[in-house]
Design a protein around this motif. Structure first.
Motif, PDB file in Angstrom:
ATOM      1  N   UNK A   1       0.841  -1.199   0.000  1.00 40.87           N
ATOM      2  CA  UNK A   1       0.000   0.000   0.000  1.00 40.87           C
ATOM      3  C   UNK A   1       0.879   1.253   0.000  1.00 40.87           C
ATOM      4  N   UNK A   2       0.631   2.143  -0.934  1.00 37.62           N
ATOM      5  CA  UNK A   2       1.395   3.375  -1.014  1.00 37.62           C
ATOM      6  C   UNK A   2       0.825   4.414  -0.055  1.00 37.62           C
ATOM      7  N   UNK A   3       1.703   4.962   0.797  1.00 37.50           N
ATOM      8  CA  UNK A   3       1.277   6.003   1.746  1.00 37.50           C
ATOM      9  C   UNK A   3       2.013   7.287   1.390  1.00 37.50           C
ATOM     10  N   UNK A   4       1.458   8.003   0.421  1.00 45.00           N
ATOM     11  CA  UNK A   4       2.114   9.197  -0.114  1.00 45.00           C
ATOM     12  C   UNK A   4       1.896  10.427   0.757  1.00 45.00           C
ATOM     13  N   UNK A   5       0.872  10.417   1.600  1.00 43.33           N
ATOM     14  CA  UNK A   5       0.599  11.536   2.503  1.00 43.33           C
ATOM     15  C   UNK A   5       1.349  11.276   3.808  1.00 43.33           C
ATOM     16  N   UNK A   6       2.138  12.239   4.243  1.00 40.99           N
ATOM     17  CA  UNK A   6       2.817  12.076   5.532  1.00 40.99           C
ATOM     18  C   UNK A   6       1.811  12.119   6.677  1.00 40.99           C
ATOM     19  N   UNK A   7       0.985  13.167   6.707  1.00 38.96           N
ATOM     20  CA  UNK A   7       0.017  13.323   7.794  1.00 38.96           C
ATOM     21  C   UNK A   7      -1.322  13.780   7.237  1.00 38.96           C
ATOM     22  N   UNK A   8      -2.360  13.045   7.598  1.00 35.85           N
ATOM     23  CA  UNK A   8      -3.734  13.484   7.378  1.00 35.85           C
ATOM     24  C   UNK A   8      -4.215  14.119   8.674  1.00 35.85           C
ATOM     25  N   UNK A   9      -4.591  15.380   8.618  1.00 34.51           N
ATOM     26  CA  UNK A   9      -5.158  16.063   9.782  1.00 34.51           C
ATOM     27  C   UNK A   9      -6.671  15.977   9.655  1.00 34.51           C
ATOM     28  N   UNK A  10      -7.302  15.401  10.662  1.00 33.36           N
ATOM     29  CA  UNK A  10      -8.744  15.187  10.629  1.00 33.36           C
ATOM     30  C   UNK A  10      -9.421  16.128  11.614  1.00 33.36           C
TER      31      UNK A  10
ATOM     32  N   UNK B   1      -9.977   6.116   2.038  1.00 33.36           N
ATOM     33  CA  UNK B   1      -8.852   6.181   1.089  1.00 33.36           C
ATOM     34  C   UNK B   1      -7.783   7.195   1.490  1.00 33.36           C
ATOM     35  N   UNK B   2      -8.187   8.295   2.107  1.00 32.29           N
ATOM     36  CA  UNK B   2      -7.192   9.275   2.562  1.00 32.29           C
ATOM     37  C   UNK B   2      -6.362   8.712   3.708  1.00 32.29           C
ATOM     38  N   UNK B   3      -7.007   8.043   4.665  1.00 37.99           N
ATOM     39  CA  UNK B   3      -6.272   7.453   5.789  1.00 37.99           C
ATOM     40  C   UNK B   3      -5.347   6.338   5.322  1.00 37.99           C
ATOM     41  N   UNK B   4      -5.820   5.540   4.372  1.00 36.24           N
ATOM     42  CA  UNK B   4      -4.991   4.441   3.866  1.00 36.24           C
ATOM     43  C   UNK B   4      -3.800   4.949   3.068  1.00 36.24           C
ATOM     44  N   UNK B   5      -3.901   6.178   2.565  1.00 34.98           N
ATOM     45  CA  UNK B   5      -2.788   6.779   1.822  1.00 34.98           C
ATOM     46  C   UNK B   5      -1.841   7.564   2.728  1.00 34.98           C
ATOM     47  N   UNK B   6      -2.093   7.549   4.051  1.00 30.30           N
ATOM     48  CA  UNK B   6      -1.346   8.383   4.995  1.00 30.30           C
ATOM     49  C   UNK B   6      -0.487   7.538   5.931  1.00 30.30           C
ATOM     50  N   UNK B   7       0.703   8.051   6.213  1.00 27.51           N
ATOM     51  CA  UNK B   7       1.552   7.410   7.206  1.00 27.51           C
ATOM     52  C   UNK B   7       0.995   7.623   8.606  1.00 27.51           C
ATOM     53  N   UNK B   8       0.368   8.771   8.807  1.00 27.05           N
ATOM     54  CA  UNK B   8      -0.071   9.145  10.145  1.00 27.05           C
ATOM     55  C   UNK B   8      -1.336   9.989  10.032  1.00 27.05           C
ATOM     56  N   UNK B   9      -2.215   9.882  11.031  1.00 25.01           N
ATOM     57  CA  UNK B   9      -3.423  10.704  11.091  1.00 25.01           C
ATOM     58  C   UNK B   9      -3.451  11.419  12.437  1.00 25.01           C
ATOM     59  N   UNK B  10      -3.565  12.735  12.391  1.00 18.71           N
ATOM     60  CA  UNK B  10      -3.720  13.521  13.618  1.00 18.71           C
ATOM     61  C   UNK B  10      -5.187  13.877  13.758  1.00 18.71           C
ATOM     62  N   UNK B  11      -5.817  13.467  14.872  1.00 17.50           N
ATOM     63  CA  UNK B  11      -7.255  13.546  15.031  1.00 17.50           C
ATOM     64  C   UNK B  11      -7.625  14.650  16.021  1.00 17.50           C
ATOM     65  N   UNK B  12      -8.392  15.631  15.556  1.00 19.47           N
ATOM     66  CA  UNK B  12      -8.923  16.660  16.454  1.00 19.47           C
ATOM     67  C   UNK B  12     -10.062  16.061  17.274  1.00 19.47           C
TER      68      UNK B  12
ATOM     69  N   UNK C   1      -2.728   3.232   9.879  1.00 21.42           N
ATOM     70  CA  UNK C   1      -1.960   4.478  10.017  1.00 21.42           C
ATOM     71  C   UNK C   1      -1.712   4.763  11.500  1.00 21.42           C
ATOM     72  N   UNK C   2      -0.589   5.403  11.806  1.00 23.18           N
ATOM     73  CA  UNK C   2      -0.372   5.863  13.167  1.00 23.18           C
ATOM     74  C   UNK C   2      -1.367   6.950  13.521  1.00 23.18           C
TER      75      UNK C   2
END
Length: 313
Positions: A1-10, A130-141, A158-159
């Motif tokens: 799985x390719x994780x091209x996004x370093x961080x998804x901010x949710x 799909x955004x989370x699966x493309x991300x190395x990490x997710x920061x959740x508000x 994702x972390x």
């Protein structure tokens, strides 16, 4: 799985109106003359984390609900101007907004407009997954819709990180976030026993690292079952206000973590970025850059003897 996004901010997108007041608490009066102006700008916790990560060179994507209103346009413009990808789910109730009263000592009192949300608000799974699966990490508000997203986020591998802000260690609303994340940030402001709260989060949840920021007193870091006090960093200019300092700390800490730094080095990154944020007026958005962060960390090492950063790829 390719994780091209370093961080998804949710979550955490919105608009603040900043009012500098003569003192806090503000005594009752019929009116006050605000010579510094009353200004509305885009930027709540998720926006600030996204801006901070992007300034540090992280490929960042922000996902949240936004209204089709002038406030939503301010948020969209902030991301567009900073080159940060934004996925905006329509929010009929309108974009989140708040009023921040800032005192002369840099303390802040925030008034949040809770009418801009509904109990059934959700981030659509077919948008989130799909955004989370493309991300190395997710920061959740810790905004309401994000709580419902936690199970799906854990499935993606994702972390996860979250910021509990001024949690008192008791309010049950925060617990799902605290127990689901690998990295947990919070303020020590409302904690009577920071170590007990940090150990409780790590003991009952998934957190590998828990950090309680304590303003001018530094921060407390729990990692590898060891609690360490992180000394404060002297700001590079006079302190103006503390708005966004916690978000800057979190962004720089995550930058360190995602570039392979140990927790204590990550915390030093956070302390430097948080100190920088305290020198920036609430009416502006000016995150520390990667080069400036590494240079100031190196200066801090020379000044105090703290371990300095290795070369960051």
């Amino acid at each position: 799985m390719s994780r091209d996004i370093d961080v998804l901010v949710l979550g955490g997108a919105g608009v603040d109106t900043i009012v500098y007041v003569p003192e806090l608490p503000l005594p009752y009066a019929d009116s006050y003359m605000i010579d510094s102006g009353i200004r509305t700008r885009a930027g709540q916790t998720g926006d600030f984390v996204a801006v901070g990560l992007s300034a540090l060179g992280m490929n960042t994507h922000h996902l949240d609900l936004l209204g089709a209103d002038p406030e939503g346009e301010l948020v969209r413009a902030l991301h567009r101007d900073r080159g940060i990808a934004l996925t905006a789910v329509p929010q009929p109730a309108g974009t989140k907004r708040a009023v921040n009263l800032v005192g002369p000592d840099s303390r802040r009192l925030s008034l949040y407009d809770t009418s801009r949300a509904h109990a059934d608000d959700r981030i659509p799974p077919d948008t989130l997954r799909p955004l989370a699966e493309a991300s190395r990490h997710v920061h959740v508000s810790i905004t309401h819709p994000c709580a419902h997203a936690l199970p799906l986020l854990r499935e993606t591998g994702a972390g996860l990180s979250t910021d509990l802000h001024d949690w008192d260690g008791e309010n049950p609303y925060h617990e799902p976030f605290a127990l689901a994340a690998d990295v947990v940030f919070l303020s020590a402001a409302a904690l009577t026993d920071p170590e007990r709260t940090l150990r409780d989060i790590a003991g009952r949840g998934r957190a590998e690292v828990v950090v309680a920021t304590a303003g001018a007193e530094g921060a407390y870091l729990l990692a590898d079952d060891r609690l360490t006090h992180i000394p404060p960093v002297t700001p590079p200019a006079p302190v103006i206000d503390s708005n966004g300092a916690g978000d800057a700390f979190a962004a720089a800490f995550l930058f360190g973590r995602l570039t392979g730094e140990p927790p204590h080095r990550c915390a030093l990154y956070g302390a430097v970025a948080g100190a920088h944020a305290c020198t920036v007026p609430s009416t502006e958005t000016d995150a520390i850059t990667r080069d400036a962060l590494l240079a100031r960390v190196a200066d801090e090492r020379r000044r105090t003897g703290r371990p300095g950063p290795p070369t960051v790829p």
